[in-house]
Scaffold this active site. Structure first.
Site, PDB file in Angstrom:
ATOM      1  N   GLU A   8      -7.679   8.159   6.218  1.00 14.12           N
ATOM      2  CA  GLU A   8      -7.886   8.779   7.201  1.00 14.12           C
ATOM      3  C   GLU A   8      -8.487   9.927   7.431  1.00 14.12           C
ATOM      4  O   GLU A   8      -7.984  11.214   7.987  1.00 14.12           O
ATOM      5  CB  GLU A   8      -6.493   8.770   8.311  1.00 14.12           C
ATOM      6  CG  GLU A   8      -6.098   7.489   8.568  1.00 14.12           C
ATOM      7  CD  GLU A   8      -4.604   7.289   9.595  1.00 14.12           C
ATOM      8  OE1 GLU A   8      -4.371   8.396   9.913  1.00 14.12           O
ATOM      9  OE2 GLU A   8      -4.394   6.358  10.007  1.00 14.12           O
ATOM     10  N   TYR A  57      -4.263   1.834  15.647  1.00 10.86           N
ATOM     11  CA  TYR A  57      -3.396   1.723  16.729  1.00 10.86           C
ATOM     12  C   TYR A  57      -3.400   1.672  18.038  1.00 10.86           C
ATOM     13  O   TYR A  57      -2.566   1.087  18.879  1.00 10.86           O
ATOM     14  CB  TYR A  57      -2.393   3.468  16.462  1.00 10.86           C
ATOM     15  CG  TYR A  57      -1.920   3.624  14.962  1.00 10.86           C
ATOM     16  CD1 TYR A  57      -2.647   4.107  13.939  1.00 10.86           C
ATOM     17  CD2 TYR A  57      -0.603   3.151  14.657  1.00 10.86           C
ATOM     18  CE1 TYR A  57      -2.148   4.122  12.784  1.00 10.86           C
ATOM     19  CE2 TYR A  57      -0.040   3.031  13.389  1.00 10.86           C
ATOM     20  CZ  TYR A  57      -0.743   3.720  12.408  1.00 10.86           C
ATOM     21  OH  TYR A  57      -0.469   3.751  11.124  1.00 10.86           O
ATOM     22  N   ASN A  89      -7.402   1.668   9.662  1.00 11.03           N
ATOM     23  CA  ASN A  89      -6.282   1.864  10.598  1.00 11.03           C
ATOM     24  C   ASN A  89      -6.391   2.258  12.076  1.00 11.03           C
ATOM     25  O   ASN A  89      -7.142   2.790  12.320  1.00 11.03           O
ATOM     26  CB  ASN A  89      -5.686   3.344   9.975  1.00 11.03           C
ATOM     27  CG  ASN A  89      -5.687   3.375   8.497  1.00 11.03           C
ATOM     28  OD1 ASN A  89      -5.366   2.245   7.742  1.00 11.03           O
ATOM     29  ND2 ASN A  89      -4.947   4.235   7.863  1.00 11.03           N
ATOM     30  N   ARG A 108       0.811  -1.293   0.026  1.00  8.78           N
ATOM     31  CA  ARG A 108      -0.043  -0.078   0.103  1.00  8.78           C
ATOM     32  C   ARG A 108       0.936   1.368   0.102  1.00  8.78           C
ATOM     33  O   ARG A 108       1.669   1.360   0.874  1.00  8.78           O
ATOM     34  CB  ARG A 108      -0.921   0.040   1.141  1.00  8.78           C
ATOM     35  CG  ARG A 108      -1.778   1.143   1.305  1.00  8.78           C
ATOM     36  CD  ARG A 108      -2.804   1.157   2.445  1.00  8.78           C
ATOM     37  NE  ARG A 108      -3.247   2.488   2.425  1.00  8.78           N
ATOM     38  CZ  ARG A 108      -3.483   3.387   3.390  1.00  8.78           C
ATOM     39  NH1 ARG A 108      -3.019   3.045   4.756  1.00  8.78           N
ATOM     40  NH2 ARG A 108      -4.303   4.398   3.367  1.00  8.78           N
ATOM     41  N   GLU A 150      -3.473  -0.105   8.109  1.00  8.64           N
ATOM     42  CA  GLU A 150      -2.411   0.393   9.064  1.00  8.64           C
ATOM     43  C   GLU A 150      -2.658  -0.242  10.408  1.00  8.64           C
ATOM     44  O   GLU A 150      -3.967  -0.263  10.801  1.00  8.64           O
ATOM     45  CB  GLU A 150      -2.571   1.832   8.860  1.00  8.64           C
ATOM     46  CG  GLU A 150      -1.872   2.374   8.085  1.00  8.64           C
ATOM     47  CD  GLU A 150      -1.907   4.004   8.126  1.00  8.64           C
ATOM     48  OE1 GLU A 150      -1.655   4.555   9.181  1.00  8.64           O
ATOM     49  OE2 GLU A 150      -1.995   4.641   7.005  1.00  8.64           O
TER      50      GLU A 150
HETATM   51  C1  LIG Z   1      -5.603  15.608  21.295  1.00  8.31           C
HETATM   52  C2  LIG Z   1      -4.389  16.118  20.498  1.00  8.31           C
HETATM   53  O1  LIG Z   1      -4.024  15.164  19.771  1.00  8.31           O
HETATM   54  C3  LIG Z   1      -2.876  15.770  18.873  1.00  8.31           C
HETATM   55  C4  LIG Z   1      -2.165  14.669  18.050  1.00  8.31           C
HETATM   56  O2  LIG Z   1      -3.563  13.757  17.677  1.00  8.31           O
HETATM   57  C5  LIG Z   1      -3.187  12.752  16.578  1.00  8.31           C
HETATM   58  C6  LIG Z   1      -4.017  11.819  16.449  1.00  8.31           C
HETATM   59  C7  LIG Z   1      -3.608  10.775  15.586  1.00  8.31           C
HETATM   60  C8  LIG Z   1      -2.693  10.778  14.837  1.00  8.31           C
HETATM   61  C9  LIG Z   1      -2.138   9.453  14.156  1.00  8.31           C
HETATM   62  C10 LIG Z   1      -0.874   9.405  13.534  1.00  8.31           C
HETATM   63  N1  LIG Z   1      -1.129   8.144  12.861  1.00  8.31           N
HETATM   64  C11 LIG Z   1      -0.157   7.321  11.979  1.00  8.31           C
HETATM   65  C12 LIG Z   1      -0.143   7.746  10.513  1.00  8.31           C
HETATM   66  N2  LIG Z   1      -1.715   7.236  10.024  1.00  8.31           N
HETATM   67  C13 LIG Z   1      -1.394   7.357   8.497  1.00  8.31           C
HETATM   68  C14 LIG Z   1       0.127   7.112   8.333  1.00  8.31           C
HETATM   69  O3  LIG Z   1       0.441   8.427   7.685  1.00  8.31           O
HETATM   70  C15 LIG Z   1       0.827   7.320   9.692  1.00  8.31           C
HETATM   71  O4  LIG Z   1       1.878   8.103   9.839  1.00  8.31           O
HETATM   72  N3  LIG Z   1      -2.255   7.776  13.037  1.00  8.31           N
HETATM   73  N4  LIG Z   1      -2.894   8.606  13.616  1.00  8.31           N
HETATM   74  C16 LIG Z   1      -1.320  11.685  15.211  1.00  8.31           C
HETATM   75  C17 LIG Z   1      -1.805  12.669  16.008  1.00  8.31           C
END
Ligand SMILES: CCOCCOc1ccc(-c2cn(C[C@@H]3NC[C@@H](O)[C@H]3O)nn2)cc1
Length: 447
Positions: free
Chosen positions: A166, A296, A294, A77, A353
């Site tokens: 996302e 985590y 996705n 992907r 993911e």
């Molecule tokens: C309440 C305040 O919060 C501030 C930060 O809040 C987030 C939430 C979620 C993420 C986040 C990052 N990833 C990984 C990525 N998914 C796609 C791919 O490009 C990966 O790099 N998933 N979710 C980051 C920051």
């Protein structure tokens, strides 16, 4: 020892994204994206990091594919950088950009690796943003023009298409929380963006069907699971709101043709309303062939008056955390998958993911990242349990093949099963790479 055995037709893969790995942001005719702008804005990205070089995969994609061949994956992907195809967002097509992705896809197919292409993984052409970006409904048609060209250009080569990666990150994280590009902090704007992404998704699916394309199309929402701290109704309601923020808001329009009313009402109390035009919901709810999930992390949560957007707070119940500070919550993976299956039906699911952040460095040419292997093991156990409970999982793609530009965290946070030296661009397969390779080869692992 127990054996966790996957079905014979289980597909295994890895995932990356254009801005996070390619580099060469001013080469090959590429135009600027909002992440070029955002990453160059002081204070937005840790250490002032940007994607100018990243993993160098614009030039090193052949080496990356050799690594994937060694890994034994079925699917890769990746995402296409819209500004490599339309440097100005619309209009003139950049043939060098198309050539790059043809070379990538051709090499994958030579190795028997199925390309799974994400059309939008956040690198919006800056020219489009200058014209209002996703807040402007004109961007919907610009995206469909881009997708239409990609479908025709890669017909017969790419058979798995993902419209948006996302949409929660593109809308709420990027336009309400403000942590990602373009970095707005406006709830109404974020609600507008989410809706326009949904309409763009639906119009793209319609176009895909009109063209009679061979292949399958879906989208890839990110989900988390919020488990009520107690059986008090206020805690259950608070977690329902938190879960709906990630799940219902992005699944209901596609699978039910409407937004969850309790959330529409909640957003209205916060001053944000939906601006739905005639036909939008019919457009959005076009049947899709699969959904990418996705996942985590998640959390235990409870009601707290006036806390955040949903009167909801996370409760630290002692879950171990990865190096980026996210809970390690494999139970939440099982819960969210069974919830989605029960709520939205038997839609085929690819885990597009799942992975973890651990910043282990090479020592004598080896990267001992046992914590990542344990995260993989625990989450694959949960995945297997969900499949045993009837969830229609077709494949699992770990995030990520490579350490890469982790958005606002820059290069400080590493998600790869392959280590990248960002000075030399040297790749080093981590111990987790070899565990995943063995799991793919066996289609089982031991616990
Ligand atoms: C309440 C305040 O919060 C501030 C930060 O809040 C987030 C939430 C979620 C993420 C986040 C990052 N990833 C990984 C990525 N998914 C796609 C791919 O490009 C990966 O790099 N998933 N979710 C980051 C920051």
């Amino acid at each position: 020892m127990a054996i966790i055995q996957f079905p014979k037709d289980m597909k295994w893969g890895v995932a990356t994204a254009s801005y996070q790995i390619e580099g060469a942001v001013k080469e090959g005719g590429r135009g600027p994206s909002i992440w070029d702008t955002f990453s160059k804005t002081p204070g937005k990205v840790v250490n002032g990091d940007n994607g100018d070089v990243a993993c160098g995969s614009y030039y090193k994609y052949g080496e990356d594919i050799e690594i994937m061949d060694d890994l034994g994956v079925d699917y890769y992907r990746f995402s296409v950088a819209w500004p490599r195809i339309f440097p100005n967002g619309t209009g003139e097509v950049n043939q060098e950009g198309l050539n790059y992705y043809h070379n990538l896809v051709d090499r994958l197919l030579e190795k028997g690796i199925e390309p799974m292409c994400t059309l939008y993984h956040w690198d919006l052409p800056q020219v489009i943003q200058d014209n209002g970006g996703w807040d402007n409904r004109e961007t919907i048609d610009a995206f469909v023009e881009y997708a239409d060209l990609m479908f025709k250009e890669f017909e017969g080569k790419i058979k798995y298409w993902i419209t948006f990666n996302e949409p929660w990150c593109v809308s709420f994280l990027s336009n309400f929380i403000g942590a990602h590009a373009p970095g707005n902090k406006d709830l109404q704007l974020a609600v507008n963006v989410a809706h326009h992404l949904h309409v763009a998704h639906g119009k793209t699916v319609i176009r895909f069907r009109e063209l009679g394309m061979e292949g399958k199309i879906g989208y890839a929402p990110n989900v988390e699971w919020n488990e009520p701290y107690s059986d008090k109704q206020e805690d259950i309601d608070a977690c329902n709101r938190a879960n709906a923020f990630f799940i219902d808001w992005f699944f209901d329009p596609v699978f039910k043709g409407s937004y969850p009313q309790f959330m529409v009402d909640w957003f209205a109390t916060k001053g944000a309303t939906l601006n739905i035009q005639d036909g939008d919901m019919e457009t959005i709810s076009q049947p899709i062939d699969f959904i990418g999930i996705n996942y985590y992390t998640g959390s235990v949560g409870r009601y707290k008056e006036n806390e955040g957007l949903f009167d909801h707070e996370r409760v630290d119940t002692g879950y171990q955390k990865t190096d980026i500070g996210w809970n390690i919550y494999p139970e939440g993976f099982y819960k969210v998958l069974t919830h989605i299956s029960k709520t939205y039906g038997d839609v085929p699911i690819y885990i597009t993911e799942n992975g973890s952040c651990y910043n282990d460095e090479p020592e004598n040419g080896q990267v001992k990242d046992e914590r990542r292997t344990e995260y993989l093991r625990q989450h694959l156990v949960s995945l297997h349990r969900a499949m045993e409970n009837g969830v229609n999982i077709k494949g699992y793609l770990t995030w990520s093949l490579l350490d890469n530009f982790e958005w606002a965290e820059g290069y400080s946070m590493r998600f790869g099963i392959v280590h990248v030296n960002y000075r030399t661009l040297e790749r080093t397969k981590k111990d987790s790479f070899y565990w995943y390779k063995q799991t793919i080869a066996n289609n089982f692992f031991e616990v």
